[in-house]
Design a protein around this motif. Structure first.
Motif, PDB file in Angstrom:
ATOM      1  N   MET A  69       0.824  -1.086  -0.100  1.00 55.33           N
ATOM      2  CA  MET A  69       0.234  -0.087  -0.080  1.00 55.33           C
ATOM      3  C   MET A  69       0.861   1.191   0.046  1.00 55.33           C
ATOM      4  SD  MET A  69      -2.916   0.659  -0.077  1.00 55.33           S
ATOM      5  CE  MET A  69      -4.433   2.194   0.246  1.00 55.33           C
ATOM      6  N   LYS A  70       2.099   1.242   0.723  1.00 57.71           N
ATOM      7  CA  LYS A  70       2.794   2.204   0.670  1.00 57.71           C
ATOM      8  C   LYS A  70       3.417   3.021  -0.706  1.00 57.71           C
ATOM      9  CE  LYS A  70       4.267   2.484   5.700  1.00 57.71           C
ATOM     10  NZ  LYS A  70       4.843   3.326   6.172  1.00 57.71           N
ATOM     11  N   PRO A  71       3.741   1.862  -1.460  1.00 58.91           N
ATOM     12  CA  PRO A  71       4.025   2.486  -2.767  1.00 58.91           C
ATOM     13  C   PRO A  71       3.022   2.971  -3.567  1.00 58.91           C
ATOM     14  CG  PRO A  71       4.681   0.147  -2.430  1.00 58.91           C
ATOM     15  CD  PRO A  71       3.927   0.329  -1.237  1.00 58.91           C
ATOM     16  N   VAL A  72       1.615   2.641  -3.253  1.00 58.74           N
ATOM     17  CA  VAL A  72       0.811   3.090  -4.143  1.00 58.74           C
ATOM     18  C   VAL A  72       0.504   4.663  -3.671  1.00 58.74           C
ATOM     19  CG1 VAL A  72      -1.695   3.230  -4.539  1.00 58.74           C
ATOM     20  CG2 VAL A  72      -0.446   0.931  -4.493  1.00 58.74           C
ATOM     21  N   ARG A 125       2.800   6.620  -2.246  1.00 57.92           N
ATOM     22  CA  ARG A 125       4.089   7.275  -2.546  1.00 57.92           C
ATOM     23  C   ARG A 125       3.691   7.651  -4.083  1.00 57.92           C
ATOM     24  NH1 ARG A 125       7.691   3.814  -0.185  1.00 57.92           N
ATOM     25  NH2 ARG A 125       8.134   2.914  -2.316  1.00 57.92           N
ATOM     26  N   LEU A 126       3.203   6.827  -4.838  1.00 55.65           N
ATOM     27  CA  LEU A 126       2.722   7.043  -6.238  1.00 55.65           C
ATOM     28  C   LEU A 126       1.912   8.235  -6.257  1.00 55.65           C
ATOM     29  CD1 LEU A 126       3.387   6.443  -9.233  1.00 55.65           C
ATOM     30  CD2 LEU A 126       1.648   4.720  -9.214  1.00 55.65           C
ATOM     31  N   TYR A 127       0.975   8.067  -5.466  1.00 51.50           N
ATOM     32  CA  TYR A 127      -0.191   9.223  -5.609  1.00 51.50           C
ATOM     33  C   TYR A 127       0.209  10.379  -5.025  1.00 51.50           C
ATOM     34  CZ  TYR A 127      -4.281  11.595  -4.092  1.00 51.50           C
ATOM     35  OH  TYR A 127      -5.378  12.626  -3.735  1.00 51.50           O
ATOM     36  N   ASP A 128       1.226  10.451  -3.960  1.00 50.10           N
ATOM     37  CA  ASP A 128       1.694  11.731  -3.552  1.00 50.10           C
ATOM     38  C   ASP A 128       2.560  12.454  -4.377  1.00 50.10           C
ATOM     39  OD1 ASP A 128       0.404  11.243  -1.022  1.00 50.10           O
ATOM     40  OD2 ASP A 128       2.158  10.771   0.052  1.00 50.10           O
ATOM     41  N   GLY A 129       3.239  11.556  -5.425  1.00 54.08           N
ATOM     42  CA  GLY A 129       4.300  11.855  -6.295  1.00 54.08           C
ATOM     43  C   GLY A 129       3.395  12.517  -7.470  1.00 54.08           C
ATOM     44  N   LEU A 130       2.296  11.986  -7.780  1.00 55.44           N
ATOM     45  CA  LEU A 130       1.204  12.529  -8.760  1.00 55.44           C
ATOM     46  C   LEU A 130       0.723  14.052  -8.650  1.00 55.44           C
ATOM     47  CD1 LEU A 130      -0.215  12.087 -11.589  1.00 55.44           C
ATOM     48  CD2 LEU A 130      -2.103  10.980 -10.023  1.00 55.44           C
ATOM     49  N   LEU A 131       0.368  14.077  -6.999  1.00 50.04           N
ATOM     50  CA  LEU A 131      -0.031  15.493  -6.739  1.00 50.04           C
ATOM     51  C   LEU A 131       0.990  16.407  -6.843  1.00 50.04           C
ATOM     52  CD1 LEU A 131      -2.492  15.011  -3.622  1.00 50.04           C
ATOM     53  CD2 LEU A 131      -3.015  15.493  -6.043  1.00 50.04           C
ATOM     54  N   SER A 132       2.364  16.055  -6.482  1.00 48.50           N
ATOM     55  CA  SER A 132       3.375  17.038  -6.473  1.00 48.50           C
ATOM     56  C   SER A 132       3.669  17.259  -7.955  1.00 48.50           C
ATOM     57  CB  SER A 132       4.636  16.294  -5.685  1.00 48.50           C
ATOM     58  OG  SER A 132       4.147  16.240  -4.466  1.00 48.50           O
ATOM     59  N   ALA A 133       3.652  16.418  -8.800  1.00 43.28           N
ATOM     60  CA  ALA A 133       4.218  16.455 -10.321  1.00 43.28           C
ATOM     61  C   ALA A 133       2.977  17.492 -11.032  1.00 43.28           C
ATOM     62  CB  ALA A 133       4.205  15.174 -10.972  1.00 43.28           C
ATOM     63  N   PHE A 134       1.698  17.434 -10.468  1.00 43.60           N
ATOM     64  CA  PHE A 134       0.434  18.122 -11.020  1.00 43.60           C
ATOM     65  C   PHE A 134       0.905  19.609 -10.452  1.00 43.60           C
ATOM     66  CE2 PHE A 134      -3.134  15.191 -11.767  1.00 43.60           C
ATOM     67  CZ  PHE A 134      -2.413  14.573 -12.927  1.00 43.60           C
ATOM     68  N   ALA A 135       1.589  19.812  -9.082  1.00 46.32           N
ATOM     69  CA  ALA A 135       1.458  21.216  -8.352  1.00 46.32           C
ATOM     70  C   ALA A 135       2.770  21.683  -9.329  1.00 46.32           C
ATOM     71  CB  ALA A 135       1.899  20.880  -7.198  1.00 46.32           C
ATOM     72  N   LEU A 136       3.685  20.928  -9.645  1.00 40.43           N
ATOM     73  CA  LEU A 136       5.101  21.378 -10.383  1.00 40.43           C
ATOM     74  C   LEU A 136       4.584  21.807 -11.890  1.00 40.43           C
ATOM     75  CD1 LEU A 136       7.846  19.091  -8.995  1.00 40.43           C
ATOM     76  CD2 LEU A 136       7.852  21.435  -8.737  1.00 40.43           C
ATOM     77  N   VAL A 137       3.972  21.127 -12.458  1.00 42.24           N
ATOM     78  CA  VAL A 137       3.429  21.531 -13.902  1.00 42.24           C
ATOM     79  C   VAL A 137       2.647  22.813 -13.467  1.00 42.24           C
ATOM     80  CG1 VAL A 137       1.791  20.859 -15.661  1.00 42.24           C
ATOM     81  CG2 VAL A 137       3.355  19.312 -14.732  1.00 42.24           C
ATOM     82  N   ALA A 138       1.865  22.987 -12.584  1.00 40.61           N
ATOM     83  CA  ALA A 138       1.050  24.021 -12.530  1.00 40.61           C
ATOM     84  C   ALA A 138       1.577  25.272 -12.233  1.00 40.61           C
ATOM     85  CB  ALA A 138       0.028  23.748 -11.286  1.00 40.61           C
ATOM     86  N   GLY A 139       2.890  25.269 -11.273  1.00 41.31           N
ATOM     87  CA  GLY A 139       3.913  26.190 -11.389  1.00 41.31           C
ATOM     88  C   GLY A 139       4.467  26.736 -12.508  1.00 41.31           C
ATOM     89  N   GLY A 140       4.851  25.545 -13.335  1.00 38.34           N
ATOM     90  CA  GLY A 140       5.666  25.713 -14.613  1.00 38.34           C
ATOM     91  C   GLY A 140       4.697  26.494 -15.497  1.00 38.34           C
TER      92      GLY A 140
END
Length: 168
Positions: free
Chosen positions: A1-4, A6-21
């Motif tokens: 469950m932890k990898p899922v 981490r993947l979900y948290d990474g997705l949210l962070s990636a979306f936030a980075l794209v939004a910043g870009g």
């Protein structure tokens, strides 16, 4: 469950980075457009279109991350005056209401994307752009926001801190 997770948290962070870009791109595209106009040139057609799409996508992609960080606008005037148990109950109730609204909007977004694909709808301005490329952000964003608000309903943390005023 932890990898899922981490993947979900990474997705949210990636979306936030794209939004910043995209926010940086909006600044650059406006600067280019204004400079070109001041030099008597016609700005590129894709410049305005990318700014419009960028503004929409930065809002949609950044919203779930903002919910996670409690960066959305909410008023704590009432919750600050309540006892701890009542505050927790009200906070979870409000978060539950947010989950319901986000799920309704996500479902409407799924229907919109399906309709755009079925009808082969295009955004016809500077270029022929499949409309689903724009509308796909609705179900994704509102679905992720429903998950984030759900964390406040069922998780240990509350959406409201109980502190009125600005605390940064």
């Amino acid at each position: 469950m932890k990898p899922v997770l981490r993947l979900y948290d990474g997705l949210l962070s990636a979306f936030a980075l794209v939004a910043g870009g995209l926010l940086v791109w909006l600044m650059v595209s406006i600067l280019i457009s204004v400079t070109m106009r001041n030099l008597g040139m016609q700005p590129f057609p894709w410049l305005f279109l990318s700014g419009e799409y960028g503004l929409f996508y930065l809002t949609m992609l950044g919203a779930p991350w903002l919910v996670r960080k409690r960066g959305h606008v909410h008023v704590e005037l009432v919750t600050a005056m309540l006892p701890d148990r009542a505050q927790a109950a009200l906070s979870r109730l409000v978060a539950f209401g947010c989950v319901v609204v986000c799920l309704i909007l996500a479902w409407a977004g799924v229907e919109l994307v399906a309709r755009d694909i079925a009808r082969s709808n295009f955004d016809v301005r500077a270029y022929f752009t499949p409309k689903w490329l724009l509308t796909i952000a609705f179900p994704v964003s509102f679905g992720l926001m429903a998950v984030e608000f759900g964390r406040f309903v069922f998780g240990h943390e509350l959406m409201h801190t109980g502190e009125a005023g600005i605390h940064e």
